[in-house]
Scaffold this active site. Structure first.
Site, PDB file in Angstrom:
ATOM      1  N   TYR A  56       0.400  -1.083  -0.030  1.00  8.43           N
ATOM      2  CA  TYR A  56       0.194  -0.203  -0.223  1.00  8.43           C
ATOM      3  C   TYR A  56       0.732   1.319   0.391  1.00  8.43           C
ATOM      4  O   TYR A  56       0.501   2.353  -0.718  1.00  8.43           O
ATOM      5  CB  TYR A  56      -0.761   0.047   0.760  1.00  8.43           C
ATOM      6  CG  TYR A  56      -2.163  -1.000   0.962  1.00  8.43           C
ATOM      7  CD1 TYR A  56      -2.076  -2.719   1.726  1.00  8.43           C
ATOM      8  CD2 TYR A  56      -3.291  -0.694  -0.121  1.00  8.43           C
ATOM      9  CE1 TYR A  56      -3.017  -3.121   1.614  1.00  8.43           C
ATOM     10  CE2 TYR A  56      -4.247  -1.648  -0.260  1.00  8.43           C
ATOM     11  CZ  TYR A  56      -3.955  -3.408   0.265  1.00  8.43           C
ATOM     12  OH  TYR A  56      -4.325  -3.802  -0.009  1.00  8.43           O
ATOM     13  N   ASN A  92     -12.665   2.326  -5.336  1.00 10.06           N
ATOM     14  CA  ASN A  92     -10.978   2.769  -5.205  1.00 10.06           C
ATOM     15  C   ASN A  92     -10.829   3.563  -4.487  1.00 10.06           C
ATOM     16  O   ASN A  92     -11.921   4.455  -3.724  1.00 10.06           O
ATOM     17  CB  ASN A  92     -11.342   3.479  -6.580  1.00 10.06           C
ATOM     18  CG  ASN A  92     -11.613   3.007  -8.550  1.00 10.06           C
ATOM     19  OD1 ASN A  92     -11.871   1.668  -7.917  1.00 10.06           O
ATOM     20  ND2 ASN A  92     -11.863   3.762  -9.480  1.00 10.06           N
ATOM     21  N   ILE A  93      -9.511   3.137  -4.097  1.00 14.74           N
ATOM     22  CA  ILE A  93      -9.052   3.956  -3.113  1.00 14.74           C
ATOM     23  C   ILE A  93      -8.260   4.894  -3.449  1.00 14.74           C
ATOM     24  O   ILE A  93      -7.446   5.586  -2.043  1.00 14.74           O
ATOM     25  CB  ILE A  93      -8.475   2.324  -2.000  1.00 14.74           C
ATOM     26  CG1 ILE A  93      -6.775   1.536  -3.207  1.00 14.74           C
ATOM     27  CG2 ILE A  93      -9.229   1.915  -1.566  1.00 14.74           C
ATOM     28  CD1 ILE A  93      -5.948   0.567  -3.120  1.00 14.74           C
ATOM     29  N   ASP A  94      -7.581   5.831  -4.570  1.00 17.42           N
ATOM     30  CA  ASP A  94      -7.716   6.733  -5.056  1.00 17.42           C
ATOM     31  C   ASP A  94      -7.964   7.877  -4.860  1.00 17.42           C
ATOM     32  O   ASP A  94      -9.382   7.649  -4.059  1.00 17.42           O
ATOM     33  CB  ASP A  94      -7.131   6.484  -6.516  1.00 17.42           C
ATOM     34  CG  ASP A  94      -8.552   6.318  -7.455  1.00 17.42           C
ATOM     35  OD1 ASP A  94      -8.546   5.204  -8.184  1.00 17.42           O
ATOM     36  OD2 ASP A  94      -9.232   6.721  -7.343  1.00 17.42           O
ATOM     37  N   HIS A 109     -14.299   0.955  -0.225  1.00 17.33           N
ATOM     38  CA  HIS A 109     -13.609  -0.010   0.285  1.00 17.33           C
ATOM     39  C   HIS A 109     -12.132   0.964   1.355  1.00 17.33           C
ATOM     40  O   HIS A 109     -10.635   0.488   1.105  1.00 17.33           O
ATOM     41  CB  HIS A 109     -12.993  -0.692  -1.574  1.00 17.33           C
ATOM     42  CG  HIS A 109     -13.997  -2.037  -1.690  1.00 17.33           C
ATOM     43  ND1 HIS A 109     -13.776  -2.379  -3.233  1.00 17.33           N
ATOM     44  CD2 HIS A 109     -14.180  -2.200  -1.268  1.00 17.33           C
ATOM     45  CE1 HIS A 109     -13.865  -3.547  -3.022  1.00 17.33           C
ATOM     46  NE2 HIS A 109     -15.275  -3.303  -1.862  1.00 17.33           N
ATOM     47  N   CYS A 120      -6.820   1.523  19.013  1.00 18.69           N
ATOM     48  CA  CYS A 120      -8.291   2.924  19.556  1.00 18.69           C
ATOM     49  C   CYS A 120      -8.823   2.761  17.930  1.00 18.69           C
ATOM     50  O   CYS A 120      -9.686   3.537  18.431  1.00 18.69           O
ATOM     51  CB  CYS A 120      -6.789   3.607  19.977  1.00 18.69           C
ATOM     52  SG  CYS A 120      -6.310   4.853  18.767  1.00 18.69           S
ATOM     53  N   CYS A 139      -3.509   6.915  20.070  1.00 19.98           N
ATOM     54  CA  CYS A 139      -3.014   6.911  21.250  1.00 19.98           C
ATOM     55  C   CYS A 139      -1.493   5.952  21.920  1.00 19.98           C
ATOM     56  O   CYS A 139      -0.770   5.693  22.450  1.00 19.98           O
ATOM     57  CB  CYS A 139      -3.572   5.216  21.221  1.00 19.98           C
ATOM     58  SG  CYS A 139      -2.858   3.921  20.050  1.00 19.98           S
ATOM     59  N   GLY A 176     -16.111   1.524 -14.913  1.00 20.59           N
ATOM     60  CA  GLY A 176     -14.723   0.797 -14.801  1.00 20.59           C
ATOM     61  C   GLY A 176     -15.484  -0.212 -14.044  1.00 20.59           C
ATOM     62  O   GLY A 176     -14.192  -0.375 -13.390  1.00 20.59           O
ATOM     63  N   ALA A 220     -13.644   5.023 -20.356  1.00 23.32           N
ATOM     64  CA  ALA A 220     -14.223   5.805 -19.253  1.00 23.32           C
ATOM     65  C   ALA A 220     -14.179   7.346 -20.158  1.00 23.32           C
ATOM     66  O   ALA A 220     -14.749   8.042 -19.681  1.00 23.32           O
ATOM     67  CB  ALA A 220     -13.909   5.467 -18.537  1.00 23.32           C
TER      68      ALA A 220
END
Ligand code: NAD
Ligand code: APR
Length: 235
Positions: A56, A92-94, A109, A120, A139, A176, A220
Site C-alpha cells: 500500500y 477505488n481507494i485512490d 473499500h 484505538c 493513542c 469501470g 471511460a
C-alpha cells in the site's frame, strides 16, 4: 432526467485506468502480479504486515504521479447538476474523484490516504509510508496502524447509506468495474428492484452486463463525458 431524480453512480478501477492506475483483473492487472490473499486479506496482514504495508505504501506514493481524467471531471460536473439526490460510490481507494471535485462520495473499500489504528480505532489522514512500528497519533502506541482499506472478507464502509440511496434511486450507473466482487456487484439488483433505470459504462461487458437496461462500452474518458453531457442537456 427530471430535476427531481435521484442518481447513484458506482465506479471501479476502470475509471482510473486512463489516469495510469492499474486495474485488478485486466491483462497484467494487480492481481496477476501479487496474490490478493497476501496483501488484501486480514490473514495476509497477520502473516506478513511488512509486505502489506509496502504494497500500500507503493500505491500511496503512486498517487503523486497521477491526475484525474475526463471521466472523473464529468462525474463531478454531474453532481453539480439539477438533481435532488446524488451519491457517487467508489470501490477505488485512490483520491482522483476528490481531486476532480466530487464531494457526495462514499469510498466503500476505504482510502489509500487514510490509516486506521487497530488499537484505538481512530482514523488518520495519511500521506507517507506506514511501517510495522508507525505509532498512532491518537493513542501513541506503535505498530497498530494499518492501511484504512477494506480487505477480502471484511465488511465495506457506508453500506447503510449506499443501500438507502439505491433503494430510492431513479438512475444507477456502473462505471469501470468487472462486477466480480460483492456486495458492489449486487448493487444493480437493488436499483432494479427500486425501479431505477440501470446503465453500464465499461471498456467491455462486465460479469453482470445482462442485468443492465442500457450498456455502453468504450474508454471511460470518452463514454462517461458523453453520457453525462446527454443527461445534463436532456439529449
Ligand atoms: P468476495 O468473495 O466478495 O470476492 C472474492 C473475489 O476475489 C472474487 O470475486 C474474485 O474476483 C477475487 N479473486 C478470487 N480469486 C482471486 C485471485 N486468485 N486473484 C485475484 N482475485 C481473486 O470476497 P470476500 O472474501 O467474500 O470479501 C468480500 C468483502 O471484501 C466485501 O466486503 C468486499 O467489499 C471486500 N473486498 C475488498 C477488497 C479490497 O482489496 N479492498 C477486495 C475485494 C473484496
Ligand atoms: N475505461 C472503462 N473501463 C475500463 C477501462 C477504461 N479505460 N479499463 C478497464 N476497464 C474495465 C475493465 O473492463 C474491467 O471490467 O474496468 C474493470 C476493472 O475491473 P477490476 O480490475 O476487476 O476492478 P474492480 O471491478 O474495481 O475490482 C473490484 O476488487 O480487488 C478488489 O478492492 C478491489 O475494489 C476492487 C474490487
Amino acid at each position: 432526467m427530471a430535476p427531481s431524480a435521484a442518481i447513484v453512480i458506482l465506479t471501479g478501477a476502470g475509471i482510473s485506468a486512463e489516469s495510469g492506475i492499474d486495474t485488478f483483473r485486466d491483462e497484467g492487472g494487480i492481481w496477476s502480479k501479487v496474490n490478493y490473499r497476501d496483501v488484501a486479506t486480514p490473514q495476509g496482514f497477520a502473516r506478513n504486515a511488512e509486505l502489506v504495508q509496502d504494497f500500500y505504501n507503493q500505491r500511496r506514493r503512486g498517487l503523486a504521479g497521477v491526475e484525474p481524467n475526463a471521466a472523473h471531471f464529468a462525474l463531478a460536473e454531474l453532481e453539480r447538476g439539477p438533481f435532488d439526490d446524488f451519491l457517487l460510490v467508489t470501490q477505488n481507494i485512490d483520491d482522483l474523484h476528490e481531486r476532480a471535485g466530487s464531494r457526495a462520495l462514499a469510498h466503500m473499500h476505504g482510502e489509500l490516504g487514510s490509516a486506521l489504528c487497530t488499537n484505538c480505532g481512530q482514523r488518520h489522514r495519511w500521506r507517507g509510508d506506514l511501517s510495522r512500528t508507525t505509532p498512532c497519533p491518537s493513542c501513541a502506541t506503535a505498530g497498530y496502524l494499518r492501511p484504512d482499506v477494506v480487505w477480502f472478507g471484511e465488511m465495506p464502509y457506508w453500506m447503510e447509506r449506499i443501500e438507502a440511496a439505491l433503494a430510492r434511486c431513479d438512475l444507477f450507473v456502473s462505471i469501470g468495474t468487472s462486477g466480480n466482487v460483492y456486495p458492489a456487484a449486487g448493487f444493480v439488483d437493488i436499483a432494479r428492484a427500486a425501479g431505477a433505470h440501470t446503465v453500464e459504462l465499461n471498456l467491455e461487458p462486465s460479469q453482470g452486463v445482462t442485468l443492465f437496461a442500457e450498456r455502453r462500452h468504450g474508454r471511460a474518458s470518452e463514454i462517461v463525458p458523453d453520457y453525462v453531457r446527454g443527461l445534463l442537456t436532456g439529449r
